[in-house]
Structures are given as structure tokens and as C-alpha cells.
Design a protein around this motif. Structure first.
Motif, mmCIF file in Angstrom:
data_model
loop_
_atom_site.group_PDB
_atom_site.id
_atom_site.type_symbol
_atom_site.label_atom_id
_atom_site.label_comp_id
_atom_site.label_asym_id
_atom_site.label_seq_id
_atom_site.Cartn_x
_atom_site.Cartn_y
_atom_site.Cartn_z
ATOM 1 N N LEU A 231 0.822 -1.213 0.000
ATOM 2 C CA LEU A 231 0.000 0.000 0.000
ATOM 3 C C LEU A 231 0.853 1.258 0.000
ATOM 4 O O LEU A 231 0.398 2.319 -0.442
ATOM 5 N N GLY A 232 2.079 1.136 0.489
ATOM 6 C CA GLY A 232 2.978 2.275 0.463
ATOM 7 C C GLY A 232 4.052 2.193 1.526
ATOM 8 O O GLY A 232 4.005 1.347 2.427
ATOM 9 N N VAL A 233 5.030 3.091 1.390
ATOM 10 C CA VAL A 233 6.157 3.178 2.323
ATOM 11 C C VAL A 233 6.063 4.492 3.089
ATOM 12 O O VAL A 233 5.768 5.541 2.508
ATOM 13 N N VAL A 234 6.310 4.419 4.384
ATOM 14 C CA VAL A 234 6.364 5.612 5.239
ATOM 15 C C VAL A 234 7.807 5.793 5.695
ATOM 16 O O VAL A 234 8.410 4.867 6.246
ATOM 17 N N GLU A 235 8.352 6.979 5.448
ATOM 18 C CA GLU A 235 9.711 7.292 5.884
ATOM 19 C C GLU A 235 9.629 8.015 7.226
ATOM 20 O O GLU A 235 9.177 9.150 7.297
ATOM 21 N N ASN A 236 10.058 7.329 8.271
ATOM 22 C CA ASN A 236 9.991 7.887 9.619
ATOM 23 C C ASN A 236 11.312 8.571 9.985
ATOM 24 O O ASN A 236 12.370 8.226 9.464
ATOM 25 N N MET A 237 11.242 9.542 10.874
ATOM 26 C CA MET A 237 12.424 10.262 11.347
ATOM 27 C C MET A 237 13.222 10.866 10.201
ATOM 28 O O MET A 237 14.454 10.839 10.177
ATOM 29 N N ALA A 238 12.501 11.419 9.220
ATOM 30 C CA ALA A 238 13.141 11.965 8.032
ATOM 31 C C ALA A 238 13.971 13.202 8.350
ATOM 32 O O ALA A 238 14.987 13.458 7.693
ATOM 33 N N GLU A 239 13.541 13.971 9.341
ATOM 34 C CA GLU A 239 14.278 15.165 9.747
ATOM 35 C C GLU A 239 13.913 15.495 11.193
ATOM 36 O O GLU A 239 12.883 15.054 11.698
ATOM 37 N N PHE A 240 14.788 16.255 11.831
ATOM 38 C CA PHE A 240 14.525 16.724 13.189
ATOM 39 C C PHE A 240 14.249 18.220 13.125
ATOM 40 O O PHE A 240 15.057 18.986 12.597
ATOM 41 N N ILE A 241 13.088 18.617 13.630
ATOM 42 C CA ILE A 241 12.737 20.030 13.665
ATOM 43 C C ILE A 241 12.862 20.507 15.103
ATOM 44 O O ILE A 241 12.133 20.053 15.987
ATOM 45 N N CYS A 242 13.792 21.427 15.340
ATOM 46 C CA CYS A 242 14.043 21.918 16.687
ATOM 47 C C CYS A 242 12.795 22.615 17.234
ATOM 48 O O CYS A 242 12.259 23.515 16.583
ATOM 49 N N PRO A 243 12.313 22.208 18.403
ATOM 50 C CA PRO A 243 11.110 22.836 18.961
ATOM 51 C C PRO A 243 11.332 24.285 19.391
ATOM 52 O O PRO A 243 10.371 25.020 19.594
ATOM 53 N N CYS A 244 12.600 24.704 19.524
ATOM 54 C CA CYS A 244 12.901 26.079 19.966
ATOM 55 C C CYS A 244 13.032 27.040 18.788
ATOM 56 O O CYS A 244 12.349 28.068 18.736
ATOM 57 N N CYS A 245 13.883 26.671 17.825
ATOM 58 C CA CYS A 245 14.136 27.587 16.712
ATOM 59 C C CYS A 245 13.480 27.169 15.409
ATOM 60 O O CYS A 245 13.564 27.891 14.403
ATOM 61 N N GLN A 246 12.855 25.963 15.390
ATOM 62 C CA GLN A 246 12.174 25.428 14.208
ATOM 63 C C GLN A 246 13.135 25.100 13.062
ATOM 64 O O GLN A 246 12.698 24.858 11.937
ATOM 65 N N LYS A 247 14.435 25.087 13.336
ATOM 66 C CA LYS A 247 15.405 24.744 12.301
ATOM 67 C C LYS A 247 15.378 23.239 12.044
ATOM 68 O O LYS A 247 15.277 22.442 12.973
ATOM 69 N N LEU A 266 11.578 1.407 -7.502
ATOM 70 C CA LEU A 266 10.892 0.111 -7.426
ATOM 71 C C LEU A 266 9.420 0.198 -7.804
ATOM 72 O O LEU A 266 8.687 -0.803 -7.694
ATOM 73 N N THR A 267 8.988 1.384 -8.217
ATOM 74 C CA THR A 267 7.591 1.632 -8.646
ATOM 75 C C THR A 267 6.569 1.158 -7.602
ATOM 76 O O THR A 267 5.677 0.366 -7.909
ATOM 77 N N ILE A 268 6.759 1.632 -6.380
ATOM 78 C CA ILE A 268 5.776 1.371 -5.323
ATOM 79 C C ILE A 268 5.354 2.707 -4.719
ATOM 80 O O ILE A 268 6.091 3.698 -4.799
ATOM 81 N N PRO A 269 4.177 2.782 -4.101
ATOM 82 C CA PRO A 269 3.686 4.057 -3.572
ATOM 83 C C PRO A 269 4.522 4.571 -2.396
ATOM 84 O O PRO A 269 4.958 3.795 -1.546
ATOM 85 N N PHE A 270 4.743 5.871 -2.381
ATOM 86 C CA PHE A 270 5.389 6.542 -1.254
ATOM 87 C C PHE A 270 4.326 7.355 -0.534
ATOM 88 O O PHE A 270 3.747 8.279 -1.101
ATOM 89 N N LEU A 271 4.030 6.984 0.721
ATOM 90 C CA LEU A 271 2.936 7.629 1.458
ATOM 91 C C LEU A 271 3.350 8.941 2.119
ATOM 92 O O LEU A 271 2.495 9.782 2.409
ATOM 93 N N GLY A 272 4.651 9.116 2.373
ATOM 94 C CA GLY A 272 5.089 10.371 2.960
ATOM 95 C C GLY A 272 6.164 10.190 4.009
ATOM 96 O O GLY A 272 6.521 9.067 4.388
ATOM 97 N N SER A 273 6.700 11.324 4.470
ATOM 98 C CA SER A 273 7.757 11.348 5.478
ATOM 99 C C SER A 273 7.236 11.933 6.784
ATOM 100 O O SER A 273 6.409 12.853 6.772
ATOM 101 N N LEU A 274 7.751 11.415 7.890
ATOM 102 C CA LEU A 274 7.405 11.921 9.213
ATOM 103 C C LEU A 274 8.652 12.479 9.873
ATOM 104 O O LEU A 274 9.683 11.804 9.918
ATOM 105 N N PRO A 275 8.585 13.702 10.396
ATOM 106 C CA PRO A 275 9.747 14.257 11.102
ATOM 107 C C PRO A 275 9.892 13.641 12.489
ATOM 108 O O PRO A 275 8.990 12.968 12.990
ATOM 109 N N LEU A 276 11.040 13.866 13.090
ATOM 110 C CA LEU A 276 11.333 13.377 14.431
ATOM 111 C C LEU A 276 10.989 14.467 15.439
ATOM 112 O O LEU A 276 11.496 15.583 15.356
ATOM 113 N N ASP A 277 10.106 14.139 16.371
ATOM 114 C CA ASP A 277 9.684 15.102 17.384
ATOM 115 C C ASP A 277 9.804 14.448 18.755
ATOM 116 O O ASP A 277 9.107 13.470 19.043
ATOM 117 N N PRO A 278 10.674 14.950 19.632
ATOM 118 C CA PRO A 278 10.841 14.348 20.971
ATOM 119 C C PRO A 278 9.540 14.296 21.768
ATOM 120 O O PRO A 278 9.366 13.412 22.617
#
Length: 318
Positions: A231-247, A266-278
Motif C-alpha cells: 500500500l505504500g512506504v512511510v519514511e519515519n524520522m526523516a528530519e529533526f525540527i528543533c522545537p525552539c528555533c524550528q530549524k 521500485l515503482t511502489i507508492p510513497f505515502l510520505g515522510s514523518l519528522p522526528l519530534d521528541p
């Protein structure tokens, strides 16, 4: 007319077939990843397959959540998906089945660690997290959350059959099955018992770095050989967004293009990326509802987009 010999997709050339008396015992079986299951399984059609089919007739979408490697956040993503699906429509019923037998996480992540499972004439009753979200896990059957489960394949196989055939889910729109990493006994048992139950497909969870994608490609190959819809691939922890400066910072560098590039290749669905949030990690440890505790988290916004894509893919299957 003699019945056809049933052989697994990955079987060696001279496989005697799963229903043969020599299954798992013949010289051709040496080295086959299915040898232990074939040698210990009862011969002939497993009655559990028909039981699972009947038990899950009122479940519209049955989804395996897979990962090639441990530590990519598969159980957290499963909980996020279940919460998001339940929040998106209060009329829809969602459930999570934790079939990570040796590492059950869902009772803690969903905040029902101290609950107990009750049994009635119609089977085990799942534990309710919300009015339209329930969960079943072997974690509810242990004396302590610290108790180790030291089981060989056949006993895990029996437990998964019970979970799939003896839980009174009622009518469900989505059943998410949280599996252990890799392609082990639990996966083989699940796909065997679900073989006649109209499995909708699988969601695969990864992180962006190549060491994780190496194993995800094996998971994709497993799905294709087992004829499981991806059904698709989910990319977890794709980036870290600082809760203080949003960088934004990349913790796991996508040196080969990450999950999106892999899906394109591989011609399969990509469902999206999730950022890393503590804050999401803290909610998971404490069993709190992410959507209520941190509604402004970028993870919440991203998981809602992932769910939109997942729902669309499931709708295509019907």
C-alpha cells in the motif's frame, strides 16, 4: 484426479510440498527458511485458515505494518496511524493487533498497559483505547511487562492463529497488524492464516539512511514473492525540527535518496515522510494521545497526510 502439490513461492526446486509427509524432512528441505514450520505444521489444509476467514469477515481493511529493520519506529507509526484513522471519522472503527510476540509495544504506546483481556463465549474482548479504537496484544496476557517470551516458531504460530481467529472485534473498518522486524515466523504465520481472508496489503516503515533501506528492499521482495499488495512506504524520522528555533536537521542522512527515491526506483507508492519530534516519543512512553497532547506537532500534520494516502489506496482495493 490427484490434488496439486502446494509449494511456497520461495521453495527449493525439489520441494515435496507443504502437505507432504516429507515436508521439512526431505533432503531438498535443507537450508529452506520454511523448513521448521513445514516439519512441525499439521499436514493437509490448516483448519485455522478457514477459522480466520470467518472471524475477520466483518473487517473491511486488514493491513500488515512491516519494517525491514528494528528501531525505525514501526510500532510508533502503527499507533500514529490508528489514532489518526480513529480521529478522522468517529463513525469508523479501528483496531490494532500486536503480533510482535516477543516485543509487544502497543499496550504502552496506546496507554492501556494495565488493562486486562476478558474472555466470553464469542472470544477474547479487545481492550478499548477510545470509543472507536481497540487493541489486542500478548502484552495483556503477561504477568509483568518485563516478562520475557521465549517461544519457538510453532508456539508463536499458535498464538497468532488465536489472535486472528478468536478475538471478538465486531465490525471494523481498519485492522492494523503490528509485526516484528524482518521476515520471520510471525510473518509467515500471519500471511498463511490471512491467505483466504482478503488481506488488503502492507504498509512498510523505514528511516532514510541506506542501512535501513537495504533491509526494506528485502521486505519489499518478501511482499512481492508472497503476493502481498504494498500500500505504500512511510519514511519515519526523516528530519529533526528543533522545537525552539524550528530549524530542520537531518539525523539520518539519505545518502542514496531516501525512501522516496527507492519507491520511484521500485515503482511502489510513497505515502510520505514523518519528522522526528521528541514530544511524540514522550507521549509514546507515557501512553498519551499525541493528537490531544501535541496537536501542533509537525508529526501530527504529516501523519494526517499519510493517512489520506493510505485511505485512498485501501479504497482502490475495493
Amino acid at each position: 484426479m490427484a490434488s496439486a502439490v502446494v509449494k511456497p513461492e520461495t521453495a527449493p526446486e525439489h520441494c515435496p510440498g507443504t502437505e507432504s509427509d516429507q515436508a521439512g524432512k526431505a533432503s531438498a528441505c535443507a537450508g529452506c527458511p520454511n523448513q521448521n514450520i513445514c516439519s512441525t505444521a499439521p499436514k493437509g489444509p490448516d483448519p485455522g485458515i478457514a477459522q480466520v476467514k470467518e472471524s475477520l469477515q466483518a473487517v473491511k481493511n486488514k493491513i500488515l505494518v512491516l519494517s525491514g529493520k528494528g528501531g525505525v519506529g514501526k510500532s510508533t507509526v502503527t499507533a500514529l496511524l490508528s489514532r489518526a484513522l480513529a480521529a478522522s471519522d468517529s463513525e469508523k472503527n479501528i483496531a490494532v493487533l500486536d503480533i510482535d510476540i516477543c516485543g509487544p509495544s502497543q499496550p504502552r504506546v496506546l496507554g492501556v498497559l494495565d488493562e486486562q483481556v476478558h474472555q466470553s463465549g464469542s472470544g477474547w474482548s479487545p481492550v478499548y483505547v477510545d470509543d472507536n479504537l481497540s487493541v489486542m496484544s500478548i502484552g495483556f496476557l503477561l504477568d509483568s511487562p518485563d516478562s520475557a517470551i521465549i517461544w519457538r516458531g510453532p508456539k508463536k504460530n499458535g498464538m497468532i492463529r488465536q489472535f486472528l481467529s478468536q478475538v471478538d472485534w465486531g465490525s471494523l473498518d481498519y485492522l492494523l497488524m503490528d509485526t516484528p522486524p524482518g521476515t520471520s515466523d510471525e510473518h509467515l504465520s500471519a500471511i498463511t492464516y490471512l491467505s483466504q481472508a482478503d488481506l488488503t496489503g502492507a504498509v512498510i516503515v523505514t528511516t532514510p539512511q541506506e542501512v535501513a533501506l537495504l533491509d526494506v528492499r528485502k521486505e519489499i521482495d518478501f511482499c512481492r514473492k508472497s503476493k502481498i499488495n504494498i500500500l505504500g512506504v512511510v519514511e519515519n524520522m526523516a528530519e529533526f525540527i528543533c522545537p525552539c528555533c524550528q530549524k530542520s536537521s537531518q539525523i539520518f542522512k539519505p545518502t542514496t535518496g531516501g525512501a522516496k527515491k527507492m519507491c520511484e526506483d521500485l515503482t511502489i507508492p510513497f505515502l510520505g515522510s514523518l519528522p522526528l519530534d521528541p514530544k511524540i516519543a514522550k507521549c509514546s512512553d507515557e501512553g498519551k494521545n499525541f493528537f490531544e497532547e501535541v496537536p501542533d506537532s509537525p508529526v501530527v500534520k504529516a501523519i494526517e497526510r499519510v493517512v489520506e494516502g493510505l485511505v485512498a489506496k485501501c479504497d482502490e482495493m475495493h
